[in-house]
Design a protein around this motif. Sequence first.
Motif, short mmCIF file in Angstrom:
data_model
loop_
_atom_site.label_atom_id
_atom_site.label_comp_id
_atom_site.label_asym_id
_atom_site.label_seq_id
_atom_site.Cartn_x
_atom_site.Cartn_y
_atom_site.Cartn_z
N HIS A 175 60.77 3.66 53.63
CA HIS A 175 59.46 4.09 52.98
C HIS A 175 58.44 3.69 53.90
O HIS A 175 57.43 4.60 53.66
N ALA A 176 58.45 2.47 54.69
CA ALA A 176 57.38 2.40 55.38
C ALA A 176 57.12 3.38 56.50
O ALA A 176 55.83 3.64 57.20
N LEU A 177 58.06 4.14 56.78
CA LEU A 177 57.90 5.25 57.94
C LEU A 177 57.24 6.61 57.26
O LEU A 177 56.86 7.17 58.11
N TYR A 178 57.20 6.79 56.07
CA TYR A 178 56.67 7.78 55.68
C TYR A 178 55.27 7.70 55.28
O TYR A 178 54.65 6.82 54.47
N ARG A 179 54.33 8.45 55.82
CA ARG A 179 52.96 8.57 55.56
C ARG A 179 52.59 10.19 55.32
O ARG A 179 53.04 11.19 55.75
N LEU A 180 52.08 10.26 54.14
CA LEU A 180 51.58 11.77 53.71
C LEU A 180 50.13 11.89 53.79
O LEU A 180 49.07 11.10 53.93
#
Length: 265
Positions: A175-180
């Motif tokens: 989850h820490a890799l995902y940025r919106l």
Amino acid sequence: MLQGRFFPAVASGAAGYGAGEAPVSGGWCRRCRTVHSLPLEPAGKACASLMALLRAQQRIDGHLPPVMADPRCSTAPLFDPAGGKMFGVLCCRDSEGNQVTLRAFSGQFNGLWQVDGWVAPLVDVDALAALTREPERAIKNLGAAMAQFPRESDAYRQLGRQRKMLSQHLMRSIHALYRLRNFRGETLPLTQAFLGSGAPPAGTGDCCAPKLLHHAAAAGLHPESLAEFYWGAGNASGARTHGRLYPACVAKCGQILGFQLCGAT
């Protein structure tokens, strides 16, 4: 980036929404304290055109000559039991008012994260592979070790706790890799954009709508309509039917689309 003319015009959508489903996709925005959403059309008609292409070409790399086609891009596996997949279309305008039509598939396609002509995932796939390689091997090994003991034994339970802890730690790292990114130019980690209680479910951010909106926001496009459809054999729960349009899922996409659409509607 695919121009709108890529999809031939059709008189009307070829597929309807599932019973009781609303013909919009969106979500609650914490900042604006309202629901941001996009209408179905003209993306619904673009979905009908995309379905016609998939039906005729039976692969998702139809821009290539047949002799250059990648076997992994065949749609045949989608019709294996419970093998279907969601596809989506986002109709946008660029800064000069030209129509731009983007398309995406959910998750991976036969092991492929990226296929030319389709919107890329939110995450760096090389970083994701490097991050998951060793933990997934350890989790698999713990599962194999558990199989050597009775389910009611202390050894089985201890190994199960270790596997659960590893899985939870891995999911947090993923989850820490995902940025919106949204249409105000703001960027948030997935865990901060997610409105649901607890951690985001596995796969949050990998569906069509988040991919499409993130790409559009990053490219400076203005979204006008969004539609998604299911293609292939129905899923195990029977909640998805071949060729039907559906709004974004509530538990995953519905919890982040409000942030992503902020500044667009």
